[in-house]
Structure formats: structure tokens, C-alpha cells
Design an enzyme around this catalytic site. Structure first.
Site, mmCIF file in Angstrom:
data_model
loop_
_atom_site.group_PDB
_atom_site.id
_atom_site.type_symbol
_atom_site.label_atom_id
_atom_site.label_comp_id
_atom_site.label_asym_id
_atom_site.label_seq_id
_atom_site.Cartn_x
_atom_site.Cartn_y
_atom_site.Cartn_z
ATOM 1 N N LYS A 259 5.599 2.112 -2.887
ATOM 2 C CA LYS A 259 5.518 3.444 -3.481
ATOM 3 C C LYS A 259 5.815 3.299 -4.959
ATOM 4 C CE LYS A 259 4.764 7.608 -1.891
ATOM 5 N NZ LYS A 259 4.105 8.012 -0.632
ATOM 6 N N ASN B 262 -2.220 19.784 -1.122
ATOM 7 C CA ASN B 262 -3.341 19.070 -0.514
ATOM 8 C C ASN B 262 -3.165 18.928 0.998
ATOM 9 O OD1 ASN B 262 -5.574 17.242 -0.316
ATOM 10 N ND2 ASN B 262 -4.094 15.574 -0.326
ATOM 11 N N GLN C 257 7.030 4.174 4.158
ATOM 12 C CA GLN C 257 5.616 3.775 4.120
ATOM 13 C C GLN C 257 5.390 2.477 4.903
ATOM 14 O OE1 GLN C 257 3.626 5.824 1.697
ATOM 15 N NE2 GLN C 257 2.008 5.143 3.050
ATOM 16 N N LYS D 164 0.856 -1.195 0.000
ATOM 17 C CA LYS D 164 0.000 0.000 0.000
ATOM 18 C C LYS D 164 0.882 1.232 0.000
ATOM 19 C CE LYS D 164 -3.848 2.232 0.406
ATOM 20 N NZ LYS D 164 -3.463 2.876 -0.896
ATOM 21 N N THR E 218 -4.762 13.624 5.505
ATOM 22 C CA THR E 218 -3.373 13.774 5.948
ATOM 23 C C THR E 218 -3.232 15.039 6.796
ATOM 24 O OG1 THR E 218 -2.759 12.788 3.841
ATOM 25 C CG2 THR E 218 -0.979 13.685 5.169
ATOM 26 N N LYS F 244 5.154 3.475 8.552
ATOM 27 C CA LYS F 244 3.984 4.340 8.720
ATOM 28 C C LYS F 244 2.707 3.504 8.715
ATOM 29 C CE LYS F 244 3.870 7.583 5.648
ATOM 30 N NZ LYS F 244 3.575 8.552 4.575
ATOM 31 N N GLY G 253 -2.737 8.215 -4.307
ATOM 32 C CA GLY G 253 -2.068 9.425 -4.774
ATOM 33 C C GLY G 253 -0.859 9.781 -3.930
ATOM 34 N N ASP G 254 -0.079 10.693 -4.432
ATOM 35 C CA ASP G 254 1.021 11.335 -3.707
ATOM 36 C C ASP G 254 1.262 12.647 -4.460
ATOM 37 O OD1 ASP G 254 3.176 10.695 -1.490
ATOM 38 O OD2 ASP G 254 4.328 11.529 -3.140
ATOM 39 N N SER H 7 -6.951 5.909 3.667
ATOM 40 C CA SER H 7 -6.914 4.999 2.510
ATOM 41 C C SER H 7 -7.258 3.581 2.967
ATOM 42 C CB SER H 7 -5.518 4.973 1.881
ATOM 43 O OG SER H 7 -5.375 5.949 0.886
HETATM 44 O O1 2IT Z 1 2.826 9.227 1.757
HETATM 45 C C1 2IT Z 1 1.713 8.704 1.927
HETATM 46 O O2 2IT Z 1 1.411 8.151 2.980
HETATM 47 C C2 2IT Z 1 0.768 8.750 0.814
HETATM 48 N N1 2IT Z 1 1.095 9.291 -0.231
HETATM 49 C C3 2IT Z 1 -0.578 8.115 0.948
HETATM 50 C C4 2IT Z 1 -0.577 6.734 0.416
HETATM 51 C C5 2IT Z 1 -1.914 6.049 0.398
HETATM 52 O O3 2IT Z 1 -1.903 4.847 0.052
HETATM 53 O O4 2IT Z 1 -2.951 6.648 0.707
#
Ligand code: 2IT
Length: 447
Positions: free
Chosen positions: A124, A239, A109, A88, A208, A112, A163-164, A379
């Protein structure tokens, strides 16, 4: 484990991958002691396995621009670790995207996602496609070409991208649409960050930034303070930054400084009310300049500078991009006397600057992998809703997000306490995230 030996080996294998090496070193240094208390992890070579991604896909993405010219970009997916759940993590479209950047992001990630408590592994991906100046049709054609190759690597139980930077609701829409067209099934959980009408979650775009403010609230609570009346200096008004401004305003705090690519704004009354809408308009017209805000509201604009070092705030929140705060800025931040340094963007601080700030006795430093986890957290809640085929209300999602952020702060503080590190939120988040992934890898055997 000996961090220096391990890093020397990684540097030899991956020369020049500076962001990736930086992210790995930062985590390993703070878990070294904990790790050495777990001989079973050492024996199973958990760290040696965990620092390398499970796999990396690189693919060519060819599309036709509006002039009829054929363009070729590179697409990537770094599937870092799936010990606790399907891969993810977001997709980044930016001209500077390369494997080192995506490996650093995928590594971060992984921890996290573990902190969110939801079953999500780390990944990623993205492309060196530069969305700036591209027409809507070009973005659609690019996204369709990207997904035509990418679809074979993802799926609701395999890997769920989102997204990112450079990938927002519009891009996710085109990407998911192409996925659905190719697989011929409404497999909602194969992507998150979708529009509500295509199976998205309420509050995902704001999650976020809102989550970061909820986390800040826990940090302040720890000191017996409230969010109300707090003044924030930040970088970034994308964002995530915008979500911080909005939630801060809702809770009676205010963002009085914000920096963009062209300089910084000082608005002593804070970004509140209709100014929030103006920022959205300004960004849509030209994402590279924040000066129009100063022109419109008659406030100060300092060209070419960042606001790190201003004294009349309570909190700093770097929310722009990686390595935004270097040693020179860290020295100004420490000298300002401001107590709270709350990272928001992924790895916004260089390692030397971060260590310098953490060593300041008067400061509290919080790490991005904890503070910005609300985004991927929601997410994860989108995936839950997709599996249930239900749509939660804004209140339900917000309550879950709130609970998640409170818990991330709590487990980080407790992990640091348990290992005699005091209120060290940086080490605490690394330890808590690492222990969960390491344990899951250990339980599943060696492979
Ligand atoms: O950096 C991050 O945690 C994100 N870009 C979100 C990634 C996600 O799967 O929602």
C-alpha cells in the site's frame, strides 16, 4: 505463538502506530490456534516475519501549485509481503495518510490478495496530499512529481500500484503516463485501474462494489435467502459505495439508507434508476455533503448522524473508511435485530466493536478483506490481460469476478468449519489467507 507477548513486542517497536497494531492483533487473535497446530511455521518464525513489512519507502514530493507556490508532501510505499507474487495494492491520497495507516492497509492487503487466488503480494502506498479543492492541473503536477521518485520502486513483476481513497481513474492516468514517460516503455502491468484505452480492464471501477454484492449473495444463499427484495443501510457513496448501490438495484435489492460526512439519507424507495446518476453528479460537485439528495428527491435527511441502528433493513454495509463503526454504533446495530453486518471499507470496525458484533448469536459478520477483494481481484485480471495483450469482454470479467467472490466465501466458510469455528467468516478469511501466505513463505526458506 502467544498473541499478547507478540503484540507487546510490536507495541514496543512501533509505539503509537495504532491502526497497524489494531489490524495485526485482529488477524493474530483469529489464527493463533491454527498457527499453534503448525510447529513448522512456529520454528520458521513465520508470524514474526509476516507482521513486519519487507520494506517501506518514504520520499519527498515537491510540486508547484496554481499560485506558483512550492508545495512539499510526503510519499510512501509499504511493500509488505511478496511471498505469493509481485507487491500489489492501492495508493491513497488523503491528508491523514501516515506510515501506520499504510502499514495497516498493506498488512490487510496481503491476506486479501491471497484470498483472490491470484499471484499477488501485498502493498500500500500514497501521500498526505489532500486532493480536495485542488485543480486538475495541480493534481497532474502532483502525480507527475510523485511518480518521478516512485517509478524506481515499481514494475510489472515487482510492484503494481492502483487506486484507493483519493486516487481514481484520473490520478492513475497521470501516474501511469509519467511512469511510461520515464521508463520509455508501455509496461502496462506496472499499474492497474488504468483507463480502458490505456490497457485498463472493463469493470475495474465497479469491481469492489459489485464484488461485495456478489459476496453478500453467497451469505444470503447460505441462509436459503435471495438478494432480491433485500434492504441495505450503508455508509459511504464513493466509488465502492456507488458500485454497491448499482449492483443492488440491478439484482432487485435496494439501498434505503446511506450516510455521508454530513449526515444520513433515508430513501424508502431505494437508490435506483436516475438517482444513481444524481449521486455521481452530487459527489463530483461536493464530496462532503449528501443532503442535496434529500432536497432533490424529497426524502428524509438526518444531519450529523450515521444510520447504524435503523431497524427497517436486512443488511448493514459500512463502505466509508476505517474505524467508522465503534462500540457505541455496534451496540445500536446489535440492538436493532438486523442479522447481517457485511464490512466493505478496509477495517471499518474497531476491534472491540467487531468482537462484540461477532459474539451476537443472531448475527452474521463478514470481514472487509474478503468482501472488498473483488477490487484488487479485477486489478489482478487487468494484469492478466496486460500480460496476454488481450482485452476481455465485460461478460468475461464479470464471470471471473463472480467466480472469485463465490470462492472467497466458500474457502472462508470451509476454513472456519475445518477448525471447529462454525460459520465464522471473519476467522475463516483470516485463516485461509494466512495459511496460503505462510505456506509460501515456509516453502521459500528463511530470509
Ligand atoms: O483496498 C484495496 O484492495 C484497493 N485499494 C485496491 C488495490 C488494487 O491494487 O486494485
Amino acid at each position: 505463538m502467544n498473541v499478547n507477548n507478540l503484540m507487546a513486542e510490536l507495541e514496543r517497536k512501533h509505539p503509537g502506530e495504532n491502526e497497524y497494531l489494531q489490524a495485526v492483533r485482529e488477524v493474530l487473535e483469529s489464527i493463533e490456534e491454527v498457527y499453534n497446530q503448525h510447529p513448522e511455521f512456529e520454528k520458521a518464525k513465520i508470524v514474526e516475519r509476516l507482521v513486519e513489512p519487507d520494506r517501506i519507502f518514504t520520499f519527498r514530493v515537491t510540486w508547484v501549485d496554481d499560485k506558483g507556490e512550492v508545495q512539499t508532501n510526503l510519499g510512501y510505499r509499504v511493500q509488505f509481503n511478496s511471498a505469493i507474487g509481485p507487491y500489489k495494492g492501492g495508493l491513497r491520497f488523503h491528508k491523514a495518510v501516515n506510515p501506520s495507516m499504510l502499514k495497516f492497509l498493506g498488512f490487510e492487503q496481503t491476506f486479501k490478495n491471497a484470498l483472490t487466488t491470484l499471484p499477488m503480494g501485498g502493498a500500500k502506498g500514497g501521500s498526505d496530499f489532500n486532493p480536495k479543492g485542488k485543480s486538475d492541473r495541480e493534481v497532474m503536477r502532483f502525480c507527475q512529481a510523485f511518480m518521478t521518485e516512485f517509478h524506481r520502486h515499481i514494475g510489472q513483476d515487482i510492484d503494481c500500484p492502483a487506486g484507493d481513497v483519493g486516487v481514481g481513474g484520473r490520478e492513475v492516468g497521470y501516474l501511469y503516463g509519467q511512469y511510461r514517460r520515464i521508463v520509455g516503455a508501455a509496461e502496462f502491468g506496472a499499474m492497474s485501474g488504468k483507463a480502458i484505452c490505456t490497457g485498463g480492464s472493463i469493470l475495474r471501477p465497479e469491481a469492489t462494489g459489485f464484488g461485495a454484492v456478489y459476496y453478500l449473495r453467497e451469505v444470503l444463499k447460505h441462509d436459503g435467502k435471495e438478494v432480491k427484495g433485500i434492504r441495505v443501510a450503508m455508509s459511504g457513496y464513493g466509488n465502492v459505495g456507488w458500485g454497491i448501490m448499482k449492483k443492488a438495484a440491478e439484482l432487485g435489492a435496494k439501498v434505503t439508507y446511506f450516510a455521508g460526512p454530513d449526515g444520513y439519507i433515508h430513501d424508502p424507495d431505494g437508490v435506483v434508476g436516475e438517482k444513481l446518476d444524481f449521486i455521481l453528479e452530487m459527489r463530483a460537485k461536493d464530496p462532503m455533503h449528501c443532503k442535496p439528495y434529500a432536497d432533490k428527491y424529497g426524502v428524509e435527511f438526518v444531519p450529523g448522524e450515521k444510520c447504524w441502528g435503523v431497524k427497517d433493513v436486512d443488511v448493514y454495509m459500512p463502505a466509508a473508511t476505517q474505524n467508522d463503526v465503534r462500540m457505541e454504533s455496534a451496540e445500536k446495530i446489535a440492538a436493532s435485530g438486523v442479522k447481517y453486518y457485511i464490512e466493505v471499507a478496509n477495517m471499518p470496525t474497531t476491534n472491540d466493536a467487531l468482537n462484540y458484533l461477532r459474539a451476537q448469536k443472531h448475527m452474521v459478520v463478514a470481514p472487509s478483506k474478503a468482501v472488498n477483494a473483488g477490487g484488487v481481484g479485477v486489478s489482478g485480471l487487468e494484469m492478466s490481460q496486460n500480460s496476454e495483450r488481450l482485452v476481455w469482454t465485460a461478460e468475461e470479467v464479470d464471470a471471473q469476478l463472480h467466480k472469485m467472490m463465490k470462492n472467497i466465501h466458500k474457502v472462508s466458510a470451509e476454513a472456519a468449519e475445518e477448525y471447529g469455528l462454525g460459520y465464522d467468516l471473519v476467522a475463516g478469511a483470516n485463516i485461509a489467507g494466512f495459511k496460503k501466505v505462510a505456506q509460501a513463505m515456509y516453502e521459500q526458506g528463511v530470509f
